[in-house]
Design an enzyme around this catalytic site. Sequence first.
Site, PDB file in Angstrom:
ATOM      1  N   PRO A 106     -25.744 -80.749 -11.985  1.00  0.00           N
ATOM      2  CG  PRO A 106     -23.552 -81.431 -11.640  1.00  0.00           C
ATOM      3  CD  PRO A 106     -24.995 -81.724 -11.279  1.00  0.00           C
ATOM      4  CD  GLU A 134     -18.964 -90.717  -7.686  1.00  0.00           C
ATOM      5  OE1 GLU A 134     -19.935 -91.244  -7.104  1.00  0.00           O
ATOM      6  OE2 GLU A 134     -18.009 -90.267  -7.112  1.00  0.00           O
ATOM      7  NE  ARG A 168     -35.094 -63.271  -1.157  1.00  0.00           N
ATOM      8  CZ  ARG A 168     -35.137 -62.062  -1.717  1.00  0.00           C
ATOM      9  NH1 ARG A 168     -35.449 -62.023  -2.903  1.00  0.00           N
ATOM     10  NH2 ARG A 168     -34.842 -60.947  -0.887  1.00  0.00           N
ATOM     11  CG  ASP A 209     -35.232 -59.479  -5.003  1.00  0.00           C
ATOM     12  OD1 ASP A 209     -34.792 -58.966  -3.756  1.00  0.00           O
ATOM     13  OD2 ASP A 209     -35.434 -60.634  -4.917  1.00  0.00           O
TER      14      ASP A 209
HETATM   15  N1  ADE Z   1     -25.206 -81.144  -7.788  1.00  0.00           N
HETATM   16  C1  ADE Z   1     -24.006 -81.250  -7.793  1.00  0.00           C
HETATM   17  N2  ADE Z   1     -23.543 -80.021  -8.299  1.00  0.00           N
HETATM   18  C2  ADE Z   1     -24.613 -79.148  -8.521  1.00  0.00           C
HETATM   19  C3  ADE Z   1     -25.017 -77.919  -9.301  1.00  0.00           C
HETATM   20  N3  ADE Z   1     -24.115 -77.266  -9.771  1.00  0.00           N
HETATM   21  N4  ADE Z   1     -26.405 -77.692  -9.387  1.00  0.00           N
HETATM   22  C4  ADE Z   1     -27.332 -78.578  -8.800  1.00  0.00           C
HETATM   23  N5  ADE Z   1     -27.186 -79.670  -8.147  1.00  0.00           N
HETATM   24  C5  ADE Z   1     -26.304 -80.273  -8.389  1.00  0.00           C
END
Ligand code: ADE
Length: 242
Positions: free
Chosen positions: A89, A116, A154, A169
């Site tokens: 993330p 985590e 794709r 797309d």
């Molecule tokens: N792992 C946990 N959340 C994620 C996200 N939003 N994008 C990529 N990997 C992740």
Amino acid sequence: MRVDILTLFPGMFAPVLGESILRIAQEKGRVEFHLHDLRAYGEGTRRNVDDRPYGGGPGMVLMCGPVFRAVEAIEREAGGRARRVLTSPQGRLLTHDLALGLAGEGRLLIICGHYEGYDERIPLGLGAEEVSIGDYVLTGGELAAMVIVDAVVRLTPGVLGDEESSQRDCFAQGLLGYPQYTRPAEFAGMKAPEALLSGDHARVAEWRAAETRLRTAQRRPDLLMRRARIAVADLTGRKDGP
Ligand code: ADE
């Protein structure tokens, strides 16, 4: 294209890789997937892959050792270094442009981040690009890896036929898609737009172009701003040129 995926949950992938475009792409020989169980590279009799974070705090952190050993073994088997991606993330947001860039690679190695977090020396030492699929936190990186793989495959040449070409797309143009309708012409009192039923190709194209602009302006003005910035950079570049 060869895609290696390093994960603690290889079993999660089979249903997704075995259906639809991802299955067809493999049958056409355009892509091959290799799943690797990170646990096999774990430490000790319990095959540990994570440990408590230095400095304290909740949760467990993925250790360097198992991931580095796995990457080395995978790339030795595959015969060379791949473009390495780590799902996180904290990563760069996955966009059409990034997917297009990844689709141009012959080899990808996707490392699924888990628990985590992971030791920062994993992306640093491996030169792995951290990629996020959106501003929310998933339980693990597996679903993110599947999203990346779907978006990339794709766009790989020869995967989609002309009919379903990725050129059409919406994000290929940097805009949202126009509304679509199919039979019946009227449903529950809602009519399909007259222009689409007219049989007049120019009128249909004009209607779609207008709806694309309207929708993008209403829902994603940031995309229009981005296009404007690119256009300005292009024009300025040309003006400054010979
Ligand atoms: N792992 C946990 N959340 C994620 C996200 N939003 N994008 C990529 N990997 C992740």
